[in-house]
Enzyme design. Structure first.
Site, PDB file in Angstrom:
ATOM      1  N   HIS A  31      34.263  34.973  43.458  1.00 58.12           N
ATOM      2  CA  HIS A  31      35.454  35.828  43.478  1.00 58.12           C
ATOM      3  C   HIS A  31      35.685  36.384  44.884  1.00 58.12           C
ATOM      4  O   HIS A  31      36.769  36.257  45.448  1.00 58.12           O
ATOM      5  CB  HIS A  31      35.277  36.971  42.470  1.00 58.12           C
ATOM      6  CG  HIS A  31      36.406  37.959  42.464  1.00 58.12           C
ATOM      7  ND1 HIS A  31      37.388  37.970  41.512  1.00 58.12           N
ATOM      8  CD2 HIS A  31      36.724  38.971  43.327  1.00 58.12           C
ATOM      9  CE1 HIS A  31      38.255  38.926  41.771  1.00 58.12           C
ATOM     10  NE2 HIS A  31      37.874  39.562  42.867  1.00 58.12           N
ATOM     11  N   GLU A  32      34.640  36.976  45.440  1.00 54.57           N
ATOM     12  CA  GLU A  32      34.789  37.585  46.768  1.00 54.57           C
ATOM     13  C   GLU A  32      35.037  36.519  47.834  1.00 54.57           C
ATOM     14  O   GLU A  32      35.756  36.765  48.817  1.00 54.57           O
ATOM     15  CB  GLU A  32      33.542  38.413  47.122  1.00 54.57           C
ATOM     16  CG  GLU A  32      33.213  39.542  46.143  1.00 54.57           C
ATOM     17  CD  GLU A  32      34.370  40.505  45.897  1.00 54.57           C
ATOM     18  OE1 GLU A  32      35.281  40.587  46.737  1.00 54.57           O
ATOM     19  OE2 GLU A  32      34.374  41.169  44.839  1.00 54.57           O
ATOM     20  N   HIS A  35      38.647  35.869  48.258  1.00 51.25           N
ATOM     21  CA  HIS A  35      39.303  36.801  49.199  1.00 51.25           C
ATOM     22  C   HIS A  35      39.000  36.376  50.634  1.00 51.25           C
ATOM     23  O   HIS A  35      39.865  36.433  51.519  1.00 51.25           O
ATOM     24  CB  HIS A  35      38.778  38.219  48.991  1.00 51.25           C
ATOM     25  CG  HIS A  35      39.251  38.870  47.723  1.00 51.25           C
ATOM     26  ND1 HIS A  35      40.574  38.961  47.371  1.00 51.25           N
ATOM     27  CD2 HIS A  35      38.567  39.473  46.712  1.00 51.25           C
ATOM     28  CE1 HIS A  35      40.686  39.583  46.202  1.00 51.25           C
ATOM     29  NE2 HIS A  35      39.484  39.899  45.783  1.00 51.25           N
TER      30      HIS A  35
HETATM   31 ZN   LIG Z   1      39.101  40.872  43.992  1.00 45.70          ZN
END
Ligand SMILES: [Zn+2]
Length: 239
Positions: A31-32, A35
């Site tokens: 998830h990170e 980003h």
């Molecule tokens: Zn996030």
């Protein structure tokens, strides 16, 4: 079922053993990383709209999309090994693990909808002399399966209501868009290079410098309606 641990390719620890990640930790890492690549692959003319400096309901799309990769056996088998035998984890075990995450997902979805509506109502038009607790009780009654506990005021500790300022819905919005991108582009073959390059070009490179709806349309080939986004969220709660 034995506890599943995934050996990643991070540098060895001082003791010489590999650091182990649970599947939940690895999903979070993916998830990170979503980003991170959004920022790293930004190619906008102006720095203040590059990468994750975009509208909030688009900012979580790349990261949530990565969660789909973290739950796909075709991706996991590329690196996930048993930490002692070095064997690839069986497909059936991975699939059962991913399916188990669907437990309670309808309630989780309902809760997110409830939070989003509460956030909208608090930031919308309502009589200023009306206690927020009263509004909370009313909205919880309408949109949650868990009854309001008289005298409680948990919303005072729910920082997102202030920090996001009427944008809490962005989590659901991004999840719906990510679902459409995954199923429309990656689900058939998550590791296809051409799809990855298209994703980089159409969705990751523009940051906040392009209308999000246009970026998504260019990626999946159609403009998404509100109904389709709602259906995508409902599908998320199914096996
Ligand atoms: Zn996030």
């Amino acid at each position: 079922m034995p506890k599943i641990v995934l050996a990643c390719s991070m540098p060895s620890s001082r003791s010489g053993s590999l650091p182990l990640l649970t599947h939940g930790m690895m999903e979070n890492l993916f998830h990170e990383f979503g980003h991170a690549i959004h920022s790293m692959l930004g190619r906008t003319r102006y720095q203040h709209v590059t990468g994750t400096r975009c509208s909030t309901d688009y900012a979580e799309v790349p990261s949530i999309l990565m969660e789909y990769f973290a739950n796909d056996y075709r991706v996991l088998r590329e690196f996930a090994r048993h930490h002692q035998t070095n064997e690839t984890l069986p497909e059936e075990m991975i699939n059962r693990l991913c399916q188990s995450k669907k437990f309670g997902s309808a309630y989780e979805m309902q809760t997110q909808v409830f939070y989003s509506i509460l956030d909208q109502v608090y930031h919308g038009n309502h009589p200023l002399d009306r206690p927020t607790v009263e509004i909370l009780e009313e909205i919880q009654k309408q949109h949650s399966s868990i009854p309001y506990v008289p005298g409680s005021a948990w919303h005072l500790r729910f920082g997102h209501l202030v920090g996001y300022g009427a944008k809490y819905y962005s989590y659901l919005y991004s999840r719906a868009v990510a679902s459409k991108v995954w199923h429309g582009c990656f689900a058939a073959d998550p590791l296809r290079q051409e799809t990855g390059e298209k994703y980089r070009r159409e969705m990751l490179s523009h940051g906040g410098g392009k209308e999000p709806a246009v970026m998504v349309e260019n990626m999946i080939g159609k403009r998404l309606s509100s109904e389709e986004l709602v259906d995508a969220l409902i599908d998320e709660t199914k096996s």
